[in-house]
Write a protein that holds these residues in place. Structure first.
Motif, PDB file in Angstrom:
ATOM      1  N   ARG A  62       0.825  -1.206   0.000  1.00 55.29           N
ATOM      2  CA  ARG A  62       0.000   0.000   0.000  1.00 55.29           C
ATOM      3  C   ARG A  62       0.858   1.253   0.000  1.00 55.29           C
ATOM      4  O   ARG A  62       0.536   2.242  -0.665  1.00 55.29           O
ATOM      5  N   GLN A  63       1.953   1.209   0.755  1.00 52.10           N
ATOM      6  CA  GLN A  63       2.836   2.383   0.805  1.00 52.10           C
ATOM      7  C   GLN A  63       3.449   2.657  -0.559  1.00 52.10           C
ATOM      8  O   GLN A  63       3.509   3.818  -1.003  1.00 52.10           O
ATOM      9  N   SER A 117       3.779  11.999   3.294  1.00 55.22           N
ATOM     10  CA  SER A 117       3.337  13.302   3.805  1.00 55.22           C
ATOM     11  C   SER A 117       4.065  14.433   3.100  1.00 55.22           C
ATOM     12  O   SER A 117       3.475  15.484   2.814  1.00 55.22           O
ATOM     13  N   ARG A 166      -2.735   9.306   5.727  1.00 53.85           N
ATOM     14  CA  ARG A 166      -2.828   8.263   6.756  1.00 53.85           C
ATOM     15  C   ARG A 166      -3.833   7.161   6.407  1.00 53.85           C
ATOM     16  O   ARG A 166      -3.552   5.985   6.661  1.00 53.85           O
ATOM     17  N   PRO A 167      -5.004   7.474   5.819  1.00 58.26           N
ATOM     18  CA  PRO A 167      -5.907   6.382   5.428  1.00 58.26           C
ATOM     19  C   PRO A 167      -5.312   5.451   4.368  1.00 58.26           C
ATOM     20  O   PRO A 167      -5.713   4.287   4.269  1.00 58.26           O
ATOM     21  N   LEU A 168      -4.373   5.960   3.580  1.00 54.94           N
ATOM     22  CA  LEU A 168      -3.757   5.143   2.537  1.00 54.94           C
ATOM     23  C   LEU A 168      -2.562   4.364   3.050  1.00 54.94           C
ATOM     24  O   LEU A 168      -2.315   3.225   2.624  1.00 54.94           O
ATOM     25  N   GLY A 215      -1.570   4.110   6.583  1.00 52.13           N
ATOM     26  CA  GLY A 215      -1.673   3.539   7.923  1.00 52.13           C
ATOM     27  C   GLY A 215      -1.093   4.508   8.938  1.00 52.13           C
ATOM     28  O   GLY A 215      -0.739   5.647   8.619  1.00 52.13           O
ATOM     29  N   HIS A 216      -0.991   4.058  10.170  1.00 56.27           N
ATOM     30  CA  HIS A 216      -0.571   4.927  11.266  1.00 56.27           C
ATOM     31  C   HIS A 216       0.903   4.763  11.646  1.00 56.27           C
ATOM     32  O   HIS A 216       1.338   5.345  12.637  1.00 56.27           O
ATOM     33  N   HIS A 252      -2.700  13.796   7.517  1.00 56.46           N
ATOM     34  CA  HIS A 252      -4.040  13.234   7.665  1.00 56.46           C
ATOM     35  C   HIS A 252      -4.593  12.755   6.326  1.00 56.46           C
ATOM     36  O   HIS A 252      -5.390  11.807   6.284  1.00 56.46           O
ATOM     37  N   LEU A 253      -4.195  13.390   5.243  1.00 49.65           N
ATOM     38  CA  LEU A 253      -4.671  12.973   3.933  1.00 49.65           C
ATOM     39  C   LEU A 253      -4.096  11.622   3.523  1.00 49.65           C
ATOM     40  O   LEU A 253      -4.773  10.844   2.844  1.00 49.65           O
ATOM     41  N   ARG A 259     -13.496  15.692  15.984  1.00 47.26           N
ATOM     42  CA  ARG A 259     -13.303  14.242  15.895  1.00 47.26           C
ATOM     43  C   ARG A 259     -12.580  13.703  17.119  1.00 47.26           C
ATOM     44  O   ARG A 259     -12.948  12.647  17.662  1.00 47.26           O
TER      45      ARG A 259
END
Length: 340
Positions: A9-10, A286, A272-274, A276-277, A269-270, A330
């Motif tokens: 994914r990365q 980023s 991170r869903p792609l 992960g954390h 934040h944009l 949030r």
């Protein structure tokens, strides 16, 4: 299998972001009062086309594009690094006073007549003040500061830097210098040359190298300070290293563009869903997201109909403030759910 999927994914997300940045960079070279097609832009970059086309692309728009890419990247990277260091999703250079403090250092040099807008004294002053602001923040907030304390400390530092900047402008004996400083503080990439690129790039590259070199330490720190120390991470040294990297990069960027806020907050934040954390995997994506955001904002300024030039720092703030408020809501809901 999980790590393999995460790595895949990365790679996919990073490649997609890199392609997006390349397209936006090409668009930045073609969009303006004189519209140029992508083929014309590429031809002008390679030395072809008319003299006017080469001047527009290579001498006017290319430095602006390079600065947009580099400054957006270092802001996105700095935001991801600070979020990894503080383990807080609301951490960013703009929220904690680094750009405002760097701007104060640069403005002070200009107002006192010690340097002009093309002097290397500007990034040095900006870096010094950015370093001081982040260091003071960590000193005030403490090692295990909560969200509220971090925001209040950052607000205090930002307000102090802004007040000091206003005082310098108010006391400036040259009204033209004060006007130039006022417009410069709004944040802009207009009328930038390769002199500005050479001025900022060494500091931005050095800051980025410092932050990326700590990626494995960020991963260990995400498990907690005690666990990170047991894995051989010197947390105190890591803090100082990240402070130095953020100060170098942000100070150099602000010295040539003025204060451009919220890129460092939004970019992690944009992606991170792609991605992960994992804070280690988050750094490069980023940076690419930050570059894409600033390039897109700069392109939007040339498309939006306006009788006067809108500064890119104004546009990023208009977009970033609502996003910041959304993140606060949030986080509040998450805390409320945890209590319940």
């Amino acid at each position: 299998m999980v790590s393999t999927d995460a790595a895949r994914r990365q790679v996919i997300a990073t490649a997609g972001l890199a392609a997006l940045v390349a397209l936006l960079a090409l668009g930045s070279l073609g969009i303006g009062p004189v519209r140029l097609s992508p083929l014309t832009v590429l031809e002008a970059l390679l030395g072809g086309g008319t003299d006017v086309q080469r001047i527009i692309v290579a001498e006017i728009r290319l430095p602006r594009m390079i600065l947009g890419l580099a400054i957006g990247a270092i802001l996105g990277l700095s935001g991801a690094a600070l979020q990894g260091l503080l383990r807080n999703p609301l951490a960013s250079p703009s929220l904690f006073g680094a750009p405002q403090s760097a701007a104060f250092g640069a403005v002070l040099m200009i107002a006192l007549g010690w340097a002009d807008v093309r002097s290397y004294a500007l990034p040095v002053a900006g870096i010094t003040m950015a370093f001081a602001s982040v260091f003071v923040l960590l000193g005030i907030a403490g090692r295990n500061a909560g969200l509220l304390l971090l925001i209040l400390s950052g607000l205090a530092i930002s307000s102090l830097a802004g007040a000091a900047t206003a005082l310098v402008m108010n006391l400036s004996s040259n009204p033209f210098a004060a006007l130039e400083i006022a417009f410069w503080l709004l944040g802009s990439l207009e009328d930038r040359s390769f002199r500005h690129v050479m001025l900022a790039s060494p500091f931005i590259i050095a800051g980025a190298a410092v932050l990326i070199s700590q990626r494995s330490a960020f991963r260990a720190l995400s498990l907690g300070e005690e666990t990170a120390q047991s894995l051989g991470v010197d947390v105190g040294r890591l803090r100082l290293t990240v402070i130095a990297g953020v100060a170098l990069g942000v100070g150099g960027a602000v010295a040539v563009s003025g204060a451009i806020g919220f890129i460092g907050l939004v970019a992690p934040h944009l992606v991170r869903p792609l991605i992960g954390h994992d804070p280690a995997r988050l750094l490069i994506p980023s940076a690419l997201a930050g570059a894409a955001l600033l390039l897109a904002a700069d392109i939007a300024l040339r498309i939006i109909p306006s009788t006067t030039d809108i500064k890119v720092g104004v546009l990023t703030s208009i977009i970033g403030v609502p996003f910041f408020l959304y993140l606060i809501v949030r986080e509040r809901r998450a805390l409320g759910g945890g209590v319940a």
